[in-house]
Design an enzyme around this catalytic site. Structure first.
Site, short mmCIF file in Angstrom:
data_model
loop_
_atom_site.label_atom_id
_atom_site.label_comp_id
_atom_site.label_asym_id
_atom_site.label_seq_id
_atom_site.Cartn_x
_atom_site.Cartn_y
_atom_site.Cartn_z
N CYS A 89 70.68 123.58 55.32
CA CYS A 89 69.19 124.14 55.54
C CYS A 89 69.38 125.28 56.18
CB CYS A 89 68.58 122.96 56.54
SG CYS A 89 66.97 123.26 56.69
N CYS A 92 67.28 125.12 59.65
CA CYS A 92 67.90 124.69 60.83
C CYS A 92 69.24 124.51 60.91
CB CYS A 92 67.38 123.42 61.19
SG CYS A 92 67.74 122.00 60.51
N CYS A 138 64.18 118.69 54.49
CA CYS A 138 65.08 118.49 55.46
C CYS A 138 64.74 117.53 56.52
CB CYS A 138 65.37 119.84 56.38
SG CYS A 138 66.44 119.74 57.64
N CYS A 141 64.17 119.73 60.37
CA CYS A 141 63.09 120.45 60.58
C CYS A 141 61.95 120.24 59.36
CB CYS A 141 63.61 121.97 60.37
SG CYS A 141 63.88 122.82 58.82
N CYS A 161 66.93 118.30 42.70
CA CYS A 161 66.72 119.84 42.33
C CYS A 161 66.23 120.61 43.51
CB CYS A 161 65.63 119.62 41.37
SG CYS A 161 65.24 121.34 40.39
#
Ligand SMILES: [Zn+2]
Length: 177
Positions: A89, A92, A138, A141, A161
């Site tokens: 991510c 984070c 995510c 976060c 996607c």
């Protein structure tokens, strides 16, 4: 409990942790098992103010991760990345996708058939733009990643996607335990 009991428990926990560590090392050398837990993969929520996110992210990353924006197809830096490694991510650092599950979708966005761990990617029903889609975020976060569609390849039949701007790429040689 006496301090002596606490001390014993501490020793026991310590030996379990060591056992886990050696298993991870063994997995690392196995093909298709390149993902090993990296530092910072616990799911304690990462919460920051808009001002803090703006200071850390580029304008485009902020627009996509924090305001559910979408980059133009074929514009990102990862849709055509064929290297082996781990996608984390951008907000984070949570490990999200393994290159072993990336596939050529022809859409112009990085596409994967499954996350590193299902619990790392949250799903939200998205009714914007006159469509019903499943937004993926995510789990740590809550940064917007993209959408998941039921038209992907086997073994899952799913197509995650994902915006390049929501991801960082760590080459296999740099993936640490
Ligand atoms: Zn995140």
């Amino acid at each position: 409990m006496s301090w002596r009991s606490y001390f014993l428990i501490f020793i026991l926990l310590g030996s379990f942790a060591c056992t886990g560590g050696s298993q991870n090392t063994a997995q690392q050398s196995t093909e298709n098992q390149m993902y090993v837990p990296v530092k910072g993969d616990d799911l304690t929520k990462v919460e920051k103010s808009d001002e803090e996110w703006k200071a850390e992210l580029s304008n485009q990353e902020y627009n996509i991760l924090r305001q559910a924006g979408t980059e133009y197809a074929f514009s990102g830096d990862l849709w055509n990345n064929k290297q082996e490694g781990l996608y984390t991510c951008r907000g984070c650092g949570l490990p999200l996708f393994d290159s072993a599950t990336k596939f050529k979708s022809g859409t112009g966005w990085p596409s994967f058939y499954q996350p590193v761990k299902k619990a790392y990617v949250g799903e939200i029903v998205d009714r914007s733009h006159g469509m019903v889609r499943t937004e993926v975020v995510c789990a740590r976060c809550e940064g917007h990643l993209g959408h998941v569609f039921p038209d992907g390849p086997q073994p899952t039949g799913l197509r995650y996607c994902i915006n390049s701007a929501s991801l960082d790429f760590i080459p296999k040689s740099e993936v640490k335990e």
